[in-house]
Design an enzyme around this catalytic site. Structure first.
Site, PDB file in Angstrom:
ATOM      1  N   GLN A  52       0.831  -1.206   0.000  1.00 41.74           N
ATOM      2  CA  GLN A  52       0.000   0.000   0.000  1.00 41.74           C
ATOM      3  C   GLN A  52       0.866   1.256   0.000  1.00 41.74           C
ATOM      4  O   GLN A  52       0.665   2.177  -0.800  1.00 41.74           O
ATOM      5  CB  GLN A  52      -0.929   0.012   1.219  1.00 41.74           C
ATOM      6  CG  GLN A  52      -2.086  -0.961   1.140  1.00 41.74           C
ATOM      7  CD  GLN A  52      -2.907  -0.972   2.417  1.00 41.74           C
ATOM      8  OE1 GLN A  52      -2.453  -0.539   3.486  1.00 41.74           O
ATOM      9  NE2 GLN A  52      -4.135  -1.470   2.332  1.00 41.74           N
ATOM     10  N   THR A  83     -12.201  -4.480   4.910  1.00 43.04           N
ATOM     11  CA  THR A  83     -11.409  -3.269   5.046  1.00 43.04           C
ATOM     12  C   THR A  83     -11.958  -2.254   4.059  1.00 43.04           C
ATOM     13  O   THR A  83     -12.443  -2.635   2.986  1.00 43.04           O
ATOM     14  CB  THR A  83      -9.923  -3.523   4.755  1.00 43.04           C
ATOM     15  OG1 THR A  83      -9.227  -2.286   4.624  1.00 43.04           O
ATOM     16  CG2 THR A  83      -9.736  -4.304   3.472  1.00 43.04           C
ATOM     17  N   ASN A  84     -11.886  -0.985   4.421  1.00 42.52           N
ATOM     18  CA  ASN A  84     -12.337   0.065   3.505  1.00 42.52           C
ATOM     19  C   ASN A  84     -11.327   0.328   2.401  1.00 42.52           C
ATOM     20  O   ASN A  84     -11.679   0.434   1.226  1.00 42.52           O
ATOM     21  CB  ASN A  84     -12.593   1.363   4.276  1.00 42.52           C
ATOM     22  CG  ASN A  84     -13.845   1.309   5.126  1.00 42.52           C
ATOM     23  OD1 ASN A  84     -14.934   1.628   4.676  1.00 42.52           O
ATOM     24  ND2 ASN A  84     -13.696   0.903   6.374  1.00 42.52           N
ATOM     25  N   THR A  85     -10.047   0.435   2.771  1.00 40.02           N
ATOM     26  CA  THR A  85      -9.021   0.854   1.812  1.00 40.02           C
ATOM     27  C   THR A  85      -8.956  -0.050   0.591  1.00 40.02           C
ATOM     28  O   THR A  85      -8.820   0.420  -0.542  1.00 40.02           O
ATOM     29  CB  THR A  85      -7.649   0.909   2.498  1.00 40.02           C
ATOM     30  OG1 THR A  85      -7.682   1.888   3.539  1.00 40.02           O
ATOM     31  CG2 THR A  85      -6.546   1.263   1.507  1.00 40.02           C
ATOM     32  N   CYS A 197     -12.550   3.377   8.449  1.00 46.12           N
ATOM     33  CA  CYS A 197     -11.488   2.375   8.534  1.00 46.12           C
ATOM     34  C   CYS A 197     -11.971   1.360   9.548  1.00 46.12           C
ATOM     35  O   CYS A 197     -12.481   1.734  10.615  1.00 46.12           O
ATOM     36  CB  CYS A 197     -10.166   3.009   8.973  1.00 46.12           C
ATOM     37  SG  CYS A 197      -8.880   1.791   9.330  1.00 46.12           S
ATOM     38  N   THR A 198     -11.827   0.100   9.253  1.00 50.25           N
ATOM     39  CA  THR A 198     -12.465  -0.918  10.087  1.00 50.25           C
ATOM     40  C   THR A 198     -11.868  -1.010  11.485  1.00 50.25           C
ATOM     41  O   THR A 198     -12.481  -1.605  12.376  1.00 50.25           O
ATOM     42  CB  THR A 198     -12.419  -2.292   9.403  1.00 50.25           C
ATOM     43  OG1 THR A 198     -11.067  -2.602   9.017  1.00 50.25           O
ATOM     44  CG2 THR A 198     -13.313  -2.308   8.169  1.00 50.25           C
TER      45      THR A 198
END
Length: 234
Positions: A52, A83-85, A197-198
């Site tokens: 990332q 996860t959001n990302t 964000c989780t």
């Protein structure tokens, strides 16, 4: 009951919350000792985090596609990316499998719209706050106006996630910093705050905000329960 496929490990701290919320939801709905039928493919977040920050999104897309396909071959009826990302590559993941991908932004946006809010503040990793894959979906599909913190505040939010929350550290000083950041977004007109964000659910509580919080982890997991149990009754 449909089988829930979970791509987890990003980080496992929040994936554990998904497992808890999903199984509590099934038990609450069906009673007794009922629990969810689920599969989880958990990645090594050390490798994910490195890629990332190196901007190796193509390699990350390949890993997410591989995980989704493993879950499909294992018998999952639909897939969640926990996860959001990593929803940055949601379209590519969805195109690689023949079962549905339950997007994390959608149940969040549905809940915000149902509550009557229009302008929301977004907390998350720098990738989620700064890139358009998440904000754009909220705006284009749901008509929400999305605010993000300023540069300095975004840096704080991101650093707390990657240096503390993903390794299970919950610090009072970081909670205080997040409270201040939330307050500044409210001053700019945010009617609600998305915990995008989780891991943020581990740190921020309802009492830390003067406006409602929408926790993507909980909403995503609850949406998975709803889908898995559609058509069933106790």
């Amino acid at each position: 009951m449909e089988i829930i496929g979970l791509i987890g490990g990003m980080s496992w701290e929040s994936s554990a919350q998904y497992y808890r919320i999903i199984n509590e939801g099934v038990r609450d709905r069906l009673g007794g000792v009922r629990s969810a039928r689920s599969l989880m493919f958990s990645v090594d977040f050390g490798e994910i985090e490195r890629l990332q920050h190196e901007g190796e999104w193509q390699a990350l897309t390949g890993q997410m596609i591989d995980a989704a396909q493993r879950l499909e071959r294992g018998g999952a009826d639909f897939v969640l990316v926990c996860t959001n990302t990593m929803h940055r590559m949601a379209d590519d993941i969805a195109a690689s499998i023949s079962i549905p991908l339950l997007h994390i932004a959608d149940p969040t946006a549905d809940a915000i719209k149902a509550a009557g809010f229009q302008r929301v503040g977004l907390l998350g990793t720098a990738f989620t706050m700064e890139q358009d894959f998440y904000k754009g979906r909220l705006t284009d599909r749901f008509g929400l106006e999305v605010l993000v913190p300023d540069d300095a505040d975004r840096s704080i939010v991101h650093e707390v996630i990657y240096s503390e929350l993903v390794v299970g550290e919950v610090r009072a000083t970081s909670r205080a910093a997040y409270r201040e950041i939330i307050a500044r977004m409210i001053e700019r007109g945010a009617q609600a705050i998305i915990l995008g964000c989780t891991e943020i659910m581990l740190l921020v509580r309802p009492e830390d905000s003067a406006v409602p919080l929408f926790d993507t982890t909980t909403l995503h997991a609850q949406a998975a329960v709803k889908r898995a149990l559609r058509g069933l009754s106790r």
